[in-house]
Design a protein around this motif. Sequence first.
Motif: not given
Length: 69
Positions: A22-27, A33-35, A40-43
């Motif tokens: 949730t925090e990554i999505q908001q920031r 769904q994208a996450i 892998q974590v996109p650069p």
Amino acid sequence: MGAKTGRDEIVAEIVANKGWRTEIQQRCGITRQAIDNWRQVPPERARIVSDVTGYPLHILRPDVFPDPT
């Protein structure tokens, strides 16, 4: 990478940890769904993911960020 999903272990942890996701999505201004679709974590998202999870950049994406030691 996880054998079943093709997803690396850190992304699997992010998906499993609703607070992190949730925090990554908001920031990042992206959807859950994208996450969920990350392998892998996109650069371009690595710094935010590092801030949220505490994982150093070179652990998140060793192919992009060299180990500082």
